[in-house]
Scaffold this motif. Structure first.
Motif, PDB file in Angstrom:
ATOM      1  N   SER A   1       5.968 -33.246 -93.415  1.00  0.00           N
ATOM      2  CA  SER A   1       4.517 -33.188 -93.278  1.00  0.00           C
ATOM      3  C   SER A   1       3.950 -34.493 -93.810  1.00  0.00           C
ATOM      4  O   SER A   1       4.219 -34.866 -94.951  1.00  0.00           O
ATOM      5  CB  SER A   1       3.940 -32.007 -94.062  1.00  0.00           C
ATOM      6  OG  SER A   1       2.536 -31.986 -93.951  1.00  0.00           O
ATOM      7  N   ASN A   2       3.189 -35.194 -92.960  1.00  0.00           N
ATOM      8  CA  ASN A   2       2.600 -36.468 -93.349  1.00  0.00           C
ATOM      9  C   ASN A   2       1.132 -36.498 -92.979  1.00  0.00           C
ATOM     10  O   ASN A   2       0.760 -36.169 -91.847  1.00  0.00           O
ATOM     11  CB  ASN A   2       3.323 -37.621 -92.637  1.00  0.00           C
ATOM     12  CG  ASN A   2       4.769 -37.701 -93.058  1.00  0.00           C
ATOM     13  OD1 ASN A   2       5.065 -38.092 -94.167  1.00  0.00           O
ATOM     14  ND2 ASN A   2       5.671 -37.305 -92.177  1.00  0.00           N
ATOM     15  N   LYS A   3       0.297 -36.885 -93.942  1.00  0.00           N
ATOM     16  CA  LYS A   3      -1.133 -37.037 -93.695  1.00  0.00           C
ATOM     17  C   LYS A   3      -1.323 -38.178 -92.706  1.00  0.00           C
ATOM     18  O   LYS A   3      -0.713 -39.236 -92.844  1.00  0.00           O
ATOM     19  CB  LYS A   3      -1.849 -37.337 -95.016  1.00  0.00           C
ATOM     20  CG  LYS A   3      -3.341 -37.317 -94.911  1.00  0.00           C
ATOM     21  CD  LYS A   3      -3.873 -35.942 -95.160  1.00  0.00           C
ATOM     22  CE  LYS A   3      -5.370 -36.011 -95.366  1.00  0.00           C
ATOM     23  NZ  LYS A   3      -6.016 -34.800 -94.956  1.00  0.00           N
TER      24      LYS A   3
ATOM     25  N   GLY B   1      -5.635 -35.600 -90.488  1.00  0.00           N
ATOM     26  CA  GLY B   1      -4.901 -34.364 -90.221  1.00  0.00           C
ATOM     27  C   GLY B   1      -3.481 -34.476 -90.745  1.00  0.00           C
ATOM     28  O   GLY B   1      -3.208 -35.268 -91.654  1.00  0.00           O
ATOM     29  N   PHE B   2      -2.584 -33.708 -90.159  1.00  0.00           N
ATOM     30  CA  PHE B   2      -1.188 -33.731 -90.583  1.00  0.00           C
ATOM     31  C   PHE B   2      -0.257 -33.791 -89.386  1.00  0.00           C
ATOM     32  O   PHE B   2      -0.410 -33.019 -88.433  1.00  0.00           O
ATOM     33  CB  PHE B   2      -0.843 -32.483 -91.406  1.00  0.00           C
ATOM     34  CG  PHE B   2      -1.390 -32.528 -92.788  1.00  0.00           C
ATOM     35  CD1 PHE B   2      -0.688 -33.148 -93.814  1.00  0.00           C
ATOM     36  CD2 PHE B   2      -2.624 -31.974 -93.068  1.00  0.00           C
ATOM     37  CE1 PHE B   2      -1.202 -33.205 -95.087  1.00  0.00           C
ATOM     38  CE2 PHE B   2      -3.149 -32.023 -94.348  1.00  0.00           C
ATOM     39  CZ  PHE B   2      -2.443 -32.645 -95.365  1.00  0.00           C
ATOM     40  N   GLN B   3       0.696 -34.720 -89.463  1.00  0.00           N
ATOM     41  CA  GLN B   3       1.800 -34.759 -88.506  1.00  0.00           C
ATOM     42  C   GLN B   3       2.956 -34.021 -89.162  1.00  0.00           C
ATOM     43  O   GLN B   3       3.450 -34.428 -90.206  1.00  0.00           O
ATOM     44  CB  GLN B   3       2.205 -36.202 -88.187  1.00  0.00           C
ATOM     45  CG  GLN B   3       3.399 -36.297 -87.260  1.00  0.00           C
ATOM     46  CD  GLN B   3       3.131 -35.660 -85.906  1.00  0.00           C
ATOM     47  OE1 GLN B   3       2.274 -36.111 -85.157  1.00  0.00           O
ATOM     48  NE2 GLN B   3       3.846 -34.592 -85.596  1.00  0.00           N
ATOM     49  N   LYS B   4       3.344 -32.913 -88.564  1.00  0.00           N
ATOM     50  CA  LYS B   4       4.403 -32.081 -89.137  1.00  0.00           C
ATOM     51  C   LYS B   4       5.567 -31.960 -88.153  1.00  0.00           C
ATOM     52  O   LYS B   4       5.386 -32.108 -86.950  1.00  0.00           O
ATOM     53  CB  LYS B   4       3.874 -30.679 -89.464  1.00  0.00           C
ATOM     54  CG  LYS B   4       2.784 -30.685 -90.524  1.00  0.00           C
ATOM     55  CD  LYS B   4       2.220 -29.289 -90.744  1.00  0.00           C
ATOM     56  CE  LYS B   4       1.135 -29.316 -91.793  1.00  0.00           C
ATOM     57  NZ  LYS B   4       1.580 -28.858 -93.084  1.00  0.00           N
ATOM     58  N   VAL B   5       6.726 -31.664 -88.700  1.00  0.00           N
ATOM     59  CA  VAL B   5       7.896 -31.336 -87.891  1.00  0.00           C
ATOM     60  C   VAL B   5       8.438 -30.016 -88.417  1.00  0.00           C
ATOM     61  O   VAL B   5       8.519 -29.804 -89.626  1.00  0.00           O
ATOM     62  CB  VAL B   5       8.976 -32.433 -87.963  1.00  0.00           C
ATOM     63  CG1 VAL B   5      10.244 -31.999 -87.240  1.00  0.00           C
ATOM     64  CG2 VAL B   5       8.456 -33.745 -87.371  1.00  0.00           C
TER      65      VAL B   5
ATOM     66  N   MET C   1      16.196 -25.703 -82.904  1.00  0.00           N
ATOM     67  CA  MET C   1      15.394 -26.720 -82.218  1.00  0.00           C
ATOM     68  C   MET C   1      14.321 -27.241 -83.168  1.00  0.00           C
ATOM     69  O   MET C   1      13.906 -26.535 -84.087  1.00  0.00           O
ATOM     70  CB  MET C   1      14.719 -26.132 -80.975  1.00  0.00           C
ATOM     71  CG  MET C   1      15.665 -25.807 -79.838  1.00  0.00           C
ATOM     72  SD  MET C   1      16.457 -27.268 -79.129  1.00  0.00           S
ATOM     73  CE  MET C   1      15.086 -28.008 -78.217  1.00  0.00           C
ATOM     74  N   LYS C   2      13.882 -28.466 -82.904  1.00  0.00           N
ATOM     75  CA  LYS C   2      12.786 -29.070 -83.659  1.00  0.00           C
ATOM     76  C   LYS C   2      11.629 -29.392 -82.725  1.00  0.00           C
ATOM     77  O   LYS C   2      11.822 -29.628 -81.533  1.00  0.00           O
ATOM     78  CB  LYS C   2      13.243 -30.371 -84.317  1.00  0.00           C
ATOM     79  CG  LYS C   2      14.191 -30.191 -85.466  1.00  0.00           C
ATOM     80  CD  LYS C   2      14.516 -31.538 -86.081  1.00  0.00           C
ATOM     81  CE  LYS C   2      15.484 -31.403 -87.230  1.00  0.00           C
ATOM     82  NZ  LYS C   2      15.854 -32.724 -87.763  1.00  0.00           N
ATOM     83  N   PHE C   3      10.448 -29.406 -83.301  1.00  0.00           N
ATOM     84  CA  PHE C   3       9.272 -29.887 -82.585  1.00  0.00           C
ATOM     85  C   PHE C   3       8.324 -30.522 -83.584  1.00  0.00           C
ATOM     86  O   PHE C   3       8.274 -30.141 -84.761  1.00  0.00           O
ATOM     87  CB  PHE C   3       8.563 -28.775 -81.795  1.00  0.00           C
ATOM     88  CG  PHE C   3       7.966 -27.685 -82.639  1.00  0.00           C
ATOM     89  CD1 PHE C   3       6.675 -27.795 -83.134  1.00  0.00           C
ATOM     90  CD2 PHE C   3       8.691 -26.539 -82.937  1.00  0.00           C
ATOM     91  CE1 PHE C   3       6.122 -26.787 -83.926  1.00  0.00           C
ATOM     92  CE2 PHE C   3       8.156 -25.525 -83.710  1.00  0.00           C
ATOM     93  CZ  PHE C   3       6.864 -25.648 -84.204  1.00  0.00           C
ATOM     94  N   GLY C   4       7.589 -31.503 -83.123  1.00  0.00           N
ATOM     95  CA  GLY C   4       6.531 -32.094 -83.923  1.00  0.00           C
ATOM     96  C   GLY C   4       5.221 -31.456 -83.521  1.00  0.00           C
ATOM     97  O   GLY C   4       5.041 -31.044 -82.373  1.00  0.00           O
ATOM     98  N   ILE C   5       4.305 -31.354 -84.469  1.00  0.00           N
ATOM     99  CA  ILE C   5       2.967 -30.843 -84.163  1.00  0.00           C
ATOM    100  C   ILE C   5       1.960 -31.631 -84.982  1.00  0.00           C
ATOM    101  O   ILE C   5       2.123 -31.803 -86.190  1.00  0.00           O
ATOM    102  CB  ILE C   5       2.842 -29.320 -84.414  1.00  0.00           C
ATOM    103  CG1 ILE C   5       1.467 -28.809 -83.952  1.00  0.00           C
ATOM    104  CG2 ILE C   5       3.134 -28.960 -85.863  1.00  0.00           C
ATOM    105  CD1 ILE C   5       1.374 -27.291 -83.843  1.00  0.00           C
ATOM    106  N   TYR C   6       0.951 -32.159 -84.299  1.00  0.00           N
ATOM    107  CA  TYR C   6      -0.132 -32.842 -85.002  1.00  0.00           C
ATOM    108  C   TYR C   6      -1.294 -31.864 -85.106  1.00  0.00           C
ATOM    109  O   TYR C   6      -1.746 -31.297 -84.103  1.00  0.00           O
ATOM    110  CB  TYR C   6      -0.587 -34.106 -84.274  1.00  0.00           C
ATOM    111  CG  TYR C   6      -1.716 -34.763 -85.032  1.00  0.00           C
ATOM    112  CD1 TYR C   6      -1.474 -35.403 -86.246  1.00  0.00           C
ATOM    113  CD2 TYR C   6      -3.023 -34.682 -84.584  1.00  0.00           C
ATOM    114  CE1 TYR C   6      -2.507 -35.963 -86.980  1.00  0.00           C
ATOM    115  CE2 TYR C   6      -4.066 -35.244 -85.312  1.00  0.00           C
ATOM    116  CZ  TYR C   6      -3.794 -35.875 -86.506  1.00  0.00           C
ATOM    117  OH  TYR C   6      -4.821 -36.423 -87.237  1.00  0.00           O
TER     118      TYR C   6
END
Length: 148
Positions: free
Chosen positions: A9-11, A15-19, A31-36
């Motif tokens: 999780s990165n600010k 907002g936050f960019q999370k994986v 599985m992985k996914f990124g979500i902003y």
């Protein structure tokens, strides 16, 4: 959050960019996914875009190379970037060529060798949206898909 496990999780632009990673029932692997998640996602549901990368890309490609987060934050859009294939099952050929380059299409495989795990169409169309809609503040009636 069901079977979701946050990886990072990165600010970013307020907002936050999370994986996240999860166990996929369609692909029978992790599985992985990124979500902003823009800042306004803390206060209500927002539209969602699903970004589909091309061959050889993981969820990290779009997240780290595109700079989309600035625009997603400005327009209050949640963006989901899934991995392109079930990496636990691709093979290496003798010449080092990665079979994943052949199967990064978002289709369900029909050949018996691949049909159990290479179900990317079903994952993208059925499983992933259900997972996202169950765990994040998205407007299910306002979703779209794009990519390369």
């Amino acid at each position: 959050m069901s079977n979701l496990e946050q990886v990072s999780s990165n600010k970013c632009f307020g907002g936050f960019q999370k994986v996240f990673k999860h166990s996929s029932s369609e692909l029978k692997c992790e599985m992985k996914f990124g979500i902003y998640l823009p800042a306004k996602s803390e206060f209500g549901k927002l539209p969602v875009l699903y970004w589909l990368s091309g061959a050889t890309c993981s969820e990290q490609n779009f997240i780290t190379k595109s700079g989309f987060q600035r625009y997603a934050a400005e327009h209050n859009i949640i963006v989901v970037a899934p991995d392109t294939c079930p990496r636990a099952f691709y093979e290496r050929k003798d010449d080092g060529y990665d079979l994943q380059k052949d199967v990064a299409s978002y289709v369900d495989a029909t050949q018996p060798k691949w049909s159990t795990n290479y179900r990317m169409y079903s994952y993208i169309v059925k499983e992933l949206p259900k997972l996202i809609e169950s765990n994040f503040p998205v407007l299910p009636e306002k979703k779209s898909i794009f990519g390369h």
